[in-house]
Write an enzyme that holds these catalytic residues in place. Structure first.
Site, PDB file in Angstrom:
ATOM      1  N   THR A  44      10.241 -20.938  -8.412  1.00  0.00           N
ATOM      2  CA  THR A  44       9.221 -20.063  -7.839  1.00  0.00           C
ATOM      3  C   THR A  44       8.574 -19.210  -8.914  1.00  0.00           C
ATOM      4  OG1 THR A  44      10.625 -19.972  -5.886  1.00  0.00           O
ATOM      5  CG2 THR A  44       8.771 -18.450  -5.942  1.00  0.00           C
ATOM      6  N   TYR A 131      21.894 -25.270 -11.292  1.00  0.00           N
ATOM      7  CA  TYR A 131      20.707 -25.404 -10.440  1.00  0.00           C
ATOM      8  C   TYR A 131      20.543 -26.873 -10.060  1.00  0.00           C
ATOM      9  CZ  TYR A 131      15.852 -24.307  -9.039  1.00  0.00           C
ATOM     10  OH  TYR A 131      14.679 -24.109  -8.358  1.00  0.00           O
ATOM     11  N   LYS A 159      24.164 -23.994  -7.042  1.00  0.00           N
ATOM     12  CA  LYS A 159      23.043 -23.853  -6.115  1.00  0.00           C
ATOM     13  C   LYS A 159      22.724 -25.235  -5.558  1.00  0.00           C
ATOM     14  CE  LYS A 159      18.174 -22.281  -6.287  1.00  0.00           C
ATOM     15  NZ  LYS A 159      17.471 -23.513  -5.873  1.00  0.00           N
TER      16      LYS A 159
END
Length: 296
Positions: A44, A131, A159
């Site tokens: 993001t 990630y 994650k």
């Protein structure tokens, strides 16, 4: 730092550079809301489009203006050499942790990804979040690979990219991964539409796109799930279904950037070209959804 709600803010920018003043306001907004951590330079935050100097500056600003909220900084890059340099920059900036995705142009093997994490974790003095984001990296972690990486020094969280929609299947998914990793390594859910289900199923963290812009609703979902109010958390997430549908169709970055523009929180444009925010009918539809949901 790797539990509760981790908010992933935008890095507002145009072709001239980063809008530092606006980025600072977004960080201060998250601090005031009381999120559990801020992750600067996630997907993001458009990390893949920024230079090393720009990424260092973003990390510095996030740390300086997050107050007591710990900051995680994304360090993903194409080459291990560059990841190691970015990790050092993040630590020098004062980040409390780092987030690493196996970014690559060539498709990576499991051994290559393990080698990346092995090299990076052994050079760190702060904890790392793995990630797992196949939508952007096009690499899919196996649970076995997660188990291997979780044994490395300084690995603190994984994650994962969502869970099954069925609550029982979601719990089984989380339990399977939990059995393969040490207890001190948390499991965090991403993919905002899956967050309530993931938290209810035993995920300790929500790595959240929407929290980077609208932290209050994300906090309400998180705190209800943490308190065992699964039905309330699920209901709050269900209200956001029109937004989740746009995330799925257009990508969460474009949707949340457009929402930030519509709410006057960032200037237009705010994304790195060639990526653009939504226009035309879908932009108008998003504006109506934000009004209906009273997101501001």
């Amino acid at each position: 730092m790797f539990s509760g709600l981790s908010a992933f803010p935008l890095t507002p920018l145009n072709e001239k550079g980063i809008d530092e003043a606006v980025f600072v306001r977004l960080i201060e907004r998250l601090n005031a809301a009381g999120v559990d951590s801020v992750c600067a330079l996630g997907s993001t935050g458009s990390y893949a489009y920024l230079t090393r100097h720009e990424r260092l500056r973003v990390a510095q600003l996030a740390v300086q203006h997050a107050g007591d909220v710990p900051v995680i900084a994304g360090i993903g890059a194409l080459r291990t050499r560059d990841v190691l340099e970015l990790a050092q920059d993040a630590q020098k900036a004062g980040a409390g942790g780092v987030l690493l995705a196996p970014v690559s142009y060539q498709k990576l093997s499991d051994d290559e990804v393990f080698g990346l994490f092995d090299a990076v974790t052994r050079s760190l003095s702060v904890p790392l979040c793995v990630y797992d984001n196949p939508a952007t990296t096009h690499f899919e972690f196996s649970d076995e690979l997660h188990g291997r990486i979780a044994q490395l020094p300084n690995v603190a969280s994984i994650k994962i990219p969502g869970v099954p929609a069925d609550p029982e299947a979601a719990r089984a998914r989380v339990d399977l991964l939990r059995a393969l990793i040490p207890r001190h390594v948390t499991i965090g859910v991403s993919g905002d539409a899956f967050a309530a289900t993931g938290l209810n199923a035993g995920c300790e963290a929500w790595y959240s796109v929407i929290a980077g812009l609208f932290p209050q609703i994300a906090l309400a979902i998180t705190r209800n799930a943490q308190a065992g109010n699964a039905r309330e958390a699920t209901g709050l997430s269900g209200r956001l279904a029109p937004l989740w549908a746009l995330f799925l169709q257009y990508g969460s970055l474009r949707v949340i950037a457009t929402a930030a523009e519509l709410r006057g929180l960032v200037a237009t444009p705010c994304l790195p070209l060639p990526v653009k925010s939504l226009q035309g009918e879908v932009r108008q539809r998003l504006a109506a959804i934000l009004d209906e949901l009273e997101l501001a």
